[in-house]
Design a protein around this motif. Structure first.
Motif, PDB file in Angstrom:
ATOM      1  N   UNK A  72       0.588  -0.633  11.627  1.00  0.00           N
ATOM      2  CA  UNK A  72       1.149  -0.992  10.343  1.00  0.00           C
ATOM      3  C   UNK A  72       0.329  -1.774   9.435  1.00  0.00           C
ATOM      4  N   UNK A  73      -1.100  -2.543   9.783  1.00  0.00           N
ATOM      5  CA  UNK A  73      -2.265  -2.933   9.492  1.00  0.00           C
ATOM      6  C   UNK A  73      -3.039  -2.609   8.953  1.00  0.00           C
ATOM      7  N   UNK A  74      -3.337  -0.912   8.638  1.00  0.00           N
ATOM      8  CA  UNK A  74      -3.416   0.451   7.616  1.00  0.00           C
ATOM      9  C   UNK A  74      -2.718   1.055   6.848  1.00  0.00           C
ATOM     10  N   UNK A  75      -1.408   0.688   6.463  1.00  0.00           N
ATOM     11  CA  UNK A  75      -0.823   1.470   5.298  1.00  0.00           C
ATOM     12  C   UNK A  75      -1.019   0.226   4.459  1.00  0.00           C
ATOM     13  N   UNK A  76      -1.970   0.999   2.665  1.00  0.00           N
ATOM     14  CA  UNK A  76      -2.491   0.446   1.882  1.00  0.00           C
ATOM     15  C   UNK A  76      -0.825   0.492   0.281  1.00  0.00           C
ATOM     16  N   UNK A  77      -0.003   1.479   1.249  1.00  0.00           N
ATOM     17  CA  UNK A  77       1.388   1.418   0.210  1.00  0.00           C
ATOM     18  C   UNK A  77       2.379   2.649   0.957  1.00  0.00           C
ATOM     19  N   UNK A  78       3.570   1.229   0.390  1.00  0.00           N
ATOM     20  CA  UNK A  78       4.691   2.249   0.646  1.00  0.00           C
ATOM     21  C   UNK A  78       5.324   2.821  -0.435  1.00  0.00           C
ATOM     22  N   UNK A  79       5.382   3.878  -0.581  1.00  0.00           N
ATOM     23  CA  UNK A  79       6.606   4.260  -1.615  1.00  0.00           C
ATOM     24  C   UNK A  79       7.949   4.920  -1.046  1.00  0.00           C
ATOM     25  N   UNK A  80       8.401   4.950  -1.874  1.00  0.00           N
ATOM     26  CA  UNK A  80      10.162   4.565  -0.912  1.00  0.00           C
ATOM     27  C   UNK A  80      11.015   5.591  -1.383  1.00  0.00           C
ATOM     28  N   UNK A  81      11.993   6.570  -1.654  1.00  0.00           N
ATOM     29  CA  UNK A  81      12.212   7.300  -2.824  1.00  0.00           C
ATOM     30  C   UNK A  81      13.833   6.900  -2.802  1.00  0.00           C
ATOM     31  N   UNK A  82      14.706   6.100  -2.937  1.00  0.00           N
ATOM     32  CA  UNK A  82      16.242   6.229  -2.876  1.00  0.00           C
ATOM     33  C   UNK A  82      17.000   6.048  -4.264  1.00  0.00           C
ATOM     34  N   UNK A  97       8.493  -3.118   3.270  1.00  0.00           N
ATOM     35  CA  UNK A  97       6.812  -4.034   3.547  1.00  0.00           C
ATOM     36  C   UNK A  97       7.071  -5.612   4.713  1.00  0.00           C
ATOM     37  N   UNK A  98       8.225  -6.470   4.205  1.00  0.00           N
ATOM     38  CA  UNK A  98       8.184  -7.319   5.353  1.00  0.00           C
ATOM     39  C   UNK A  98       8.812  -7.301   6.067  1.00  0.00           C
ATOM     40  N   UNK A  99      10.241  -5.935   6.631  1.00  0.00           N
ATOM     41  CA  UNK A  99      10.200  -5.893   7.921  1.00  0.00           C
ATOM     42  C   UNK A  99       9.129  -5.447   9.127  1.00  0.00           C
ATOM     43  N   UNK A 100       8.319  -4.555   8.128  1.00  0.00           N
ATOM     44  CA  UNK A 100       7.498  -3.919   9.033  1.00  0.00           C
ATOM     45  C   UNK A 100       6.033  -4.386   9.381  1.00  0.00           C
ATOM     46  N   UNK A 101       5.901  -5.990   9.273  1.00  0.00           N
ATOM     47  CA  UNK A 101       5.085  -6.775   8.990  1.00  0.00           C
ATOM     48  C   UNK A 101       3.639  -7.159   8.160  1.00  0.00           C
ATOM     49  N   UNK A 102       3.953  -6.059   7.025  1.00  0.00           N
ATOM     50  CA  UNK A 102       3.080  -5.712   6.458  1.00  0.00           C
ATOM     51  C   UNK A 102       2.555  -6.480   5.364  1.00  0.00           C
ATOM     52  N   UNK A 103       1.575  -7.311   4.973  1.00  0.00           N
ATOM     53  CA  UNK A 103       1.261  -8.622   4.573  1.00  0.00           C
ATOM     54  C   UNK A 103       0.204  -8.024   2.918  1.00  0.00           C
ATOM     55  N   UNK A 104      -0.448  -7.010   3.355  1.00  0.00           N
ATOM     56  CA  UNK A 104      -0.988  -5.841   1.961  1.00  0.00           C
ATOM     57  C   UNK A 104      -0.378  -4.582   2.012  1.00  0.00           C
ATOM     58  N   UNK A 105      -1.036  -4.929   0.391  1.00  0.00           N
ATOM     59  CA  UNK A 105      -1.019  -3.303  -0.177  1.00  0.00           C
ATOM     60  C   UNK A 105       0.586  -3.694  -1.418  1.00  0.00           C
ATOM     61  N   UNK A 106       0.646  -2.467  -1.270  1.00  0.00           N
ATOM     62  CA  UNK A 106       1.497  -1.892  -2.743  1.00  0.00           C
ATOM     63  C   UNK A 106       2.798  -1.442  -1.751  1.00  0.00           C
ATOM     64  N   UNK A 107       3.851  -1.887  -2.958  1.00  0.00           N
ATOM     65  CA  UNK A 107       4.843  -0.859  -2.642  1.00  0.00           C
ATOM     66  C   UNK A 107       5.684  -0.997  -3.702  1.00  0.00           C
ATOM     67  N   UNK A 108       6.275  -0.396  -4.013  1.00  0.00           N
ATOM     68  CA  UNK A 108       7.525   0.200  -5.227  1.00  0.00           C
ATOM     69  C   UNK A 108       8.266   1.836  -4.656  1.00  0.00           C
ATOM     70  N   UNK A 109       9.783   1.614  -5.381  1.00  0.00           N
ATOM     71  CA  UNK A 109      10.818   2.386  -4.875  1.00  0.00           C
ATOM     72  C   UNK A 109      10.808   3.900  -6.417  1.00  0.00           C
ATOM     73  N   UNK A 110      10.822   5.066  -6.550  1.00  0.00           N
ATOM     74  CA  UNK A 110      10.892   5.963  -7.062  1.00  0.00           C
ATOM     75  C   UNK A 110      12.547   6.317  -6.835  1.00  0.00           C
TER      76      UNK A 110
END
Ligand code: ACO
Length: 327
Positions: A72-82, A97-110
């Motif tokens: 998980x620590x390697x993920x820089x971005x989550x792009x989630x389509x919903x 992002x929070x549920x995965x325990x990811x504390x950095x990077x970016x996260x947005x929906x499409x």
């Protein structure tokens, strides 16, 4: 330095609750025979009460990360389509992002409805090509059952819930490297035509009614628009890569309806044996349908290393797109 993306793992998740066509025939005036003949759908999975889009996304994401061997620590971005976010805001991607325990990077929906996954894939791929992101998690997750009018037989029989995910990683080099190494995301192609709004939409929203509304559809118009445009964008993806239909190992189309898929494959001159079909078991899971189908075919050994795969989608908007990749 130029970069491209490699898809290094996929994962998917279906909620436990299975609903057959016969089950639906108990609540609306329909039959298994009608649904199978018109759509190819035999069953769908539905989320349990309290089971949210982010819960489905989390399971699919964990499986994709495990398959990719990516911490998980390697993920820089989550792009989630919903189209069915947990809440109006913030983005469901940030819950994931929070549920995965990811504390950095970016996260947005499409939001591109059934084309959401291809749109999300394009966003992540473009960030990787620009060197902004090294590792991205691309997710399609839906609880579409929550958007349905369960008294409307013309729409409620068509959809299901689920989630799927890809892990993308930056690799050095451009198209020549993909050709040489036989691996990588070759291209993405996106389209939208907002004039088609009225043939498929949900009649609610924060600004208009402060509700979600339910799915409204002019089925025949959607059918015709889908076949013509999905075949065209698939052809475009092949032509721009200097490839032909005979180079394709697998077509993984959005799983809305078997008749739409059959007609599109025929226009692309692809035999049925090269088409991944999950619509019978999953129904239309909107943005989740392509990664769900892709992951099923990877895990059962159909899609193998080096295979050329064409992904195609069509969704409300109307929006559509395609992506060509070597697995
Ligand atoms: N069970 C039984 N009868 C039904 C049902 C049902 N679930 N739904 C509709 N009918 C009836 C209709 O009321 C109509 O009856 P009538 O002749 O007495 O008026 C009859 O069946 C025929 O209806 P049509 O709408 O003409 O049926 P059609 O052959 O067009 O099939 C369908 C309908 C399956 C929706 C088709 O138009 C279609 O697949 N369209 C594409 C829509 C789609 O896939 N949308 C998904 C979202 S978009 C996307 O993901 C791309």
């Amino acid at each position: 330095m130029s970069f491209h993306s490699e898809v290094i793992g996929s994962g998917s998740y279906l909620p436990d609750r299975l609903v057959t066509n016969d089950d639906l025939a108990k609540i609306v005036d329909t039959t298994d025979e009608w649904i199978v003949e018109r759509t190819g759908i035999r069953q769908r999975h539905l989320a349990a009460d309290g089971e949210l889009t982010s819960d489905l996304a989390l399971q699919a994401a964990r499986r994709a990360l495990e398959a990719a061997g990516t911490p998980v620590q390697e993920i820089d971005a989550i792009v989630l389509a919903t189209t069915t976010p947990d809440e109006t805001f913030p983005a469901t991607a940030t819950k994931l992002q929070a549920a995965l325990g990811m504390t950095r990077g970016i996260a947005f929906d499409v939001q591109a409805v059934c084309s959401g996954f291809i749109y999300a894939l394009a966003m992540a791929d473009n960030m990787i090509r620009l060197g902004q992101v090294r590792t991205a998690l691309v997710v399609g997750a839906e609880t579409f059952s929550r958007l349905l009018d369960w008294t409307d037989r013309t729409t409620c029989v068509l959809f299901g819930d689920g989630a799927g995910a890809f892990v993308l990683r930056a690799a050095e080099g451009g198209p020549d490297t993909i050709r040489r190494q036989g691996r990588g995301l070759i291209s993405t192609h996106l389209y939208a035509d907002g004039r088609q709004h009225d043939i498929l939409y949900a009649n609610g929203g924060v600004s208009s009614t402060r509700t979600t509304g339910t799915v409204q559809m002019a089925g025949k118009e959607v059918f015709k628009f889908a076949v013509a445009n999905m075949a065209a964008v698939g052809g475009q993806a092949l032509a721009e890569a200097g490839l032909t239909e005979s180079d394709i190992d697998w077509l993984v189309p959005h799983q809305a309806n078997k008749r739409i898929i059959d007609a599109t494959a025929k226009k692309l001159r692809l035999p049925e044996e090269k088409v991944v079909l999950t619509v019978a078991k999953h129904a239309n899971t909107s943005a989740a349908s392509i990664p769900l189908a892709f992951d099923a075919a990877v895990r059962d050994g159909r899609i193998k290393a080096g295979h050329l795969v064409l992904l195609e989608s069509m969704g409300a908007g109307m929006t559509w797109g395609a992506s060509l990749l070597r697995w």
